[in-house]
Motif scaffolding. Structure first.
Motif, PDB file in Angstrom:
ATOM      1  N   VAL A 124       0.737  -1.335  -0.007  1.00 21.08           N
ATOM      2  CA  VAL A 124       0.195   0.014  -0.073  1.00 21.08           C
ATOM      3  C   VAL A 124       0.807   1.428   0.088  1.00 21.08           C
ATOM      4  N   SER A 125       2.055   1.198   0.346  1.00 18.56           N
ATOM      5  CA  SER A 125       2.847   2.381   0.534  1.00 18.56           C
ATOM      6  C   SER A 125       3.735   2.608  -0.535  1.00 18.56           C
ATOM      7  N   LYS A 126       3.891   1.478  -1.473  1.00 15.51           N
ATOM      8  CA  LYS A 126       4.952   1.740  -2.587  1.00 15.51           C
ATOM      9  C   LYS A 126       4.491   2.621  -3.544  1.00 15.51           C
ATOM     10  N   GLY A 127       5.120   3.801  -3.511  1.00 12.83           N
ATOM     11  CA  GLY A 127       5.073   4.594  -4.872  1.00 12.83           C
ATOM     12  C   GLY A 127       3.816   5.389  -4.814  1.00 12.83           C
ATOM     13  N   ARG A 128       3.229   5.398  -3.782  1.00 10.26           N
ATOM     14  CA  ARG A 128       1.923   6.530  -3.591  1.00 10.26           C
ATOM     15  C   ARG A 128       1.879   6.992  -2.304  1.00 10.26           C
ATOM     16  N   LYS A 129       1.028   8.023  -2.142  1.00  8.58           N
ATOM     17  CA  LYS A 129       0.797   9.033  -1.107  1.00  8.58           C
ATOM     18  C   LYS A 129      -0.601   8.438  -0.537  1.00  8.58           C
ATOM     19  N   LEU A 130      -1.025   7.763   0.778  1.00  5.48           N
ATOM     20  CA  LEU A 130      -1.797   7.645   1.136  1.00  5.48           C
ATOM     21  C   LEU A 130      -2.656   8.830   1.613  1.00  5.48           C
ATOM     22  N   PHE A 131      -3.854   9.091   1.475  1.00  2.00           N
ATOM     23  CA  PHE A 131      -4.737  10.075   1.973  1.00  2.00           C
ATOM     24  C   PHE A 131      -4.961  10.264   3.663  1.00  2.00           C
ATOM     25  N   ALA A 132      -5.180   8.746   4.106  1.00  2.18           N
ATOM     26  CA  ALA A 132      -5.333   8.625   5.592  1.00  2.18           C
ATOM     27  C   ALA A 132      -5.412   7.167   5.619  1.00  2.18           C
ATOM     28  N   SER A 133      -5.380   6.581   7.011  1.00  2.00           N
ATOM     29  CA  SER A 133      -5.753   5.253   7.410  1.00  2.00           C
ATOM     30  C   SER A 133      -6.659   5.178   8.287  1.00  2.00           C
ATOM     31  N   VAL A 134      -7.718   4.270   8.372  1.00  4.16           N
ATOM     32  CA  VAL A 134      -8.751   4.112   9.249  1.00  4.16           C
ATOM     33  C   VAL A 134      -8.805   2.620   9.671  1.00  4.16           C
ATOM     34  N   ASP A 135      -8.593   2.287  11.081  1.00  2.00           N
ATOM     35  CA  ASP A 135      -8.530   0.999  11.298  1.00  2.00           C
ATOM     36  C   ASP A 135      -9.992   1.021  12.252  1.00  2.00           C
ATOM     37  N   ILE A 136     -10.842  -0.160  12.057  1.00  2.00           N
ATOM     38  CA  ILE A 136     -12.233  -0.154  12.684  1.00  2.00           C
ATOM     39  C   ILE A 136     -12.235  -1.279  13.876  1.00  2.00           C
ATOM     40  N   HIS A 137     -12.459  -0.891  15.009  1.00  2.00           N
ATOM     41  CA  HIS A 137     -12.565  -1.853  16.161  1.00  2.00           C
ATOM     42  C   HIS A 137     -13.660  -1.731  17.054  1.00  2.00           C
ATOM     43  N   ASN A 138     -13.887  -2.781  17.821  1.00  2.00           N
ATOM     44  CA  ASN A 138     -14.720  -2.840  18.733  1.00  2.00           C
ATOM     45  C   ASN A 138     -14.037  -2.853  20.235  1.00  2.00           C
ATOM     46  N   ASN A 139     -14.712  -2.604  21.360  1.00  2.00           N
ATOM     47  CA  ASN A 139     -14.422  -3.066  22.620  1.00  2.00           C
ATOM     48  C   ASN A 139     -15.272  -3.584  23.308  1.00  2.00           C
ATOM     49  N   THR A 140     -14.964  -4.465  24.644  1.00  2.00           N
ATOM     50  CA  THR A 140     -16.091  -5.349  25.241  1.00  2.00           C
ATOM     51  C   THR A 140     -16.366  -4.407  26.270  1.00  2.00           C
ATOM     52  N   GLY A 141     -16.006  -3.669  27.215  1.00  2.00           N
ATOM     53  CA  GLY A 141     -16.934  -2.947  28.058  1.00  2.00           C
ATOM     54  C   GLY A 141     -17.760  -1.754  27.643  1.00  2.00           C
ATOM     55  N   SER A 187      -3.583   8.939  10.609  1.00  2.00           N
ATOM     56  CA  SER A 187      -4.290   7.695  10.984  1.00  2.00           C
ATOM     57  C   SER A 187      -5.096   7.640  12.206  1.00  2.00           C
ATOM     58  N   VAL A 188      -6.082   6.903  12.118  1.00  2.00           N
ATOM     59  CA  VAL A 188      -6.875   6.863  13.360  1.00  2.00           C
ATOM     60  C   VAL A 188      -7.606   5.418  13.601  1.00  2.00           C
ATOM     61  N   THR A 189      -7.896   5.177  14.664  1.00  2.00           N
ATOM     62  CA  THR A 189      -8.654   3.866  14.794  1.00  2.00           C
ATOM     63  C   THR A 189      -9.999   4.146  15.649  1.00  2.00           C
ATOM     64  N   LEU A 190     -11.024   3.542  14.977  1.00  2.00           N
ATOM     65  CA  LEU A 190     -12.433   3.920  15.560  1.00  2.00           C
ATOM     66  C   LEU A 190     -12.656   2.706  16.495  1.00  2.00           C
ATOM     67  N   GLU A 191     -13.272   3.223  17.752  1.00  2.00           N
ATOM     68  CA  GLU A 191     -13.604   2.258  18.486  1.00  2.00           C
ATOM     69  C   GLU A 191     -15.044   2.424  18.641  1.00  2.00           C
ATOM     70  N   CYS A 192     -15.867   1.410  18.026  1.00  2.00           N
ATOM     71  CA  CYS A 192     -17.545   1.504  17.882  1.00  2.00           C
ATOM     72  C   CYS A 192     -18.343   0.795  18.586  1.00  2.00           C
ATOM     73  N   GLY A 193     -17.958   0.869  20.118  1.00  2.00           N
ATOM     74  CA  GLY A 193     -18.395   0.334  20.963  1.00  2.00           C
ATOM     75  C   GLY A 193     -18.535  -1.154  20.833  1.00  2.00           C
ATOM     76  N   GLN A 194     -19.625  -1.999  21.526  1.00  2.00           N
ATOM     77  CA  GLN A 194     -19.660  -3.182  21.476  1.00  2.00           C
ATOM     78  C   GLN A 194     -19.949  -3.845  20.079  1.00  2.00           C
ATOM     79  N   SER A 195     -19.302  -5.065  19.961  1.00  2.00           N
ATOM     80  CA  SER A 195     -19.199  -5.719  18.740  1.00  2.00           C
ATOM     81  C   SER A 195     -20.580  -5.886  17.938  1.00  2.00           C
ATOM     82  N   GLY A 196     -20.683  -5.390  16.747  1.00  2.00           N
ATOM     83  CA  GLY A 196     -21.976  -5.776  16.031  1.00  2.00           C
ATOM     84  C   GLY A 196     -23.236  -4.894  16.306  1.00  2.00           C
TER      85      GLY A 196
END
Ligand code: ZN
Length: 336
Positions: A124-141, A187-196
């Protein structure tokens, strides 16, 4: 390399079969970890990762919504999508026995998962510039929706604030996807509450659309100043400590309140009780970024309680005993 290479598939379409699947059926669409490149009007691609943790299913349902959306809408920005641990998602677990955690392998290392992450990063990083990165997660509590950032410059804060006015800054673990990507783009990680949960799916999907439609990450000012917290300690229970969460008639030496998880992102004042505790030695470690135990900075054992010595804000406190064992009880943060 001492383990077999994990296949990485590269494609340019989101398979139609996705629309019929639940997260445990993800391998009917993606038999192996997969990169999907989609070309849009603006060329600097937005990178988005899905299912780095197999039991955090919100990202899978966001991907399904994205596929449905793209049936009828032109794409305004190129996307590079990475669907990660499909094996663990099929089994409904964070990662499989014998695997490395897909969100702890983005620095060089010796496992097959490290090698996979390196191939993704190189691609993904070879020869181009990324606009941004987003990683999507949940947490348990119980936690509010929040975003994590790994840099304190304006573009990262802005990117995070589009998801939530509550932001958490961290740099450890330094092998997390978002920390490594923060060296090449906002770059950002989204913590989207509990899974699903539906609300988290809708919010993360709307967020992706918002970012896809952004012209740039420069902005005149914030509508609402975000609150930024920094993690200063990770709470790890000592093994062999018996504990419970209901102040009931148990003999457990360590007892947290029943509504323990509702403390998340609330302000805990010096002097208050964090738990009931019968014992002489600290029942848990509070590890800072240098792996030093700073328990005594934050807690004192006093008359059958763990008293708070210094104001703090907790996050990701969980009552799930498996998570407590595999990961931690929660984090201690301070406001920046
Ligand atoms: Zn996760």
């Amino acid at each position: 390399m001492d383990s077999l290479e994990i296949p990485l598939h590269l494609t340019h379409t989101l398979p139609a079969v996705l629309s019929d699947l639940e997260s445990t059926g993800v391998r009917e669409a993606f038999t192996t970890p997969t990169i999907i490149e989609l070309e849009g009007r603006r060329k600097d691609p937005l990178f988005v990762s899905f299912l780095l943790h197999g039991n955090e299913t919100t990202s899978f349902y966001v991907l399904k919504k994205l596929q449905a959306y793209l049936q009828t809408h032109p794409l305004q920005r190129s996307l590079i999508l990475f669907v990660g641990n499909v094996y663990a998602a099929e089994a409904g677990v964070r990662f499989l026995e014998g695997q490395s955690d897909y969100n702890r392998v983005w620095l060089p290392g010796s496992t097959a998962e490290h090698d996979l992450a390196k191939r993704v990063l190189d691609h993904v990083s070879k020869g181009r510039k990324l606009f941004a990165s987003v990683d999507i997660h949940n947490n348990t509590g119980k936690n509010p929706f929040y975003a994590c950032i790994n840099h304190l410059e304006d573009s990262s804060i802005y990117l995070g604030s589009l998801f939530s006015k509550t932001l958490v800054f961290f740099q450890n673990p330094d092998s997390a996807q978002s920390v490594v990507f923060s060296k090449i783009c906002p770059s950002v990680t989204l913590e989207c509450g509990q899974s699903g949960q539906q609300e988290g799916i809708e919010k993360a999907f709307q967020y992706l659309l918002d970012v896809i439609h952004l012209e740039s990450l420069e902005h005149p000012s914030f509508k609402q100043e975000p609150q930024i917290f920094e993690t200063v300690g990770r709470i790890l229970l000592k093994e062999m400590i018996n504990y419970s969460f209901d102040f009931s008639e148990t003999d457990d030496p360590l007892q947290f309140a029943e509504d323990f998880e509702s403390l998340n992102f609330g302000f805990i004042e010096a002097g208050s009780s964090f738990a009931k505790y019968q014992g002489q030695e600290p029942p848990f470690h509070v590890l800072n970024d240098n792996n030093q135990d700073v328990f005594e900075e934050y807690f004192a054992i006093y008359e059958g309680h763990l008293r708070v010595k210094k104001d703090f804000v907790p996050s990701m406190l969980t009552q799930n005993k498996d998570v407590i064992r595999q990961d931690c009880l929660g984090y201690i943060m301070r406001k920046i």
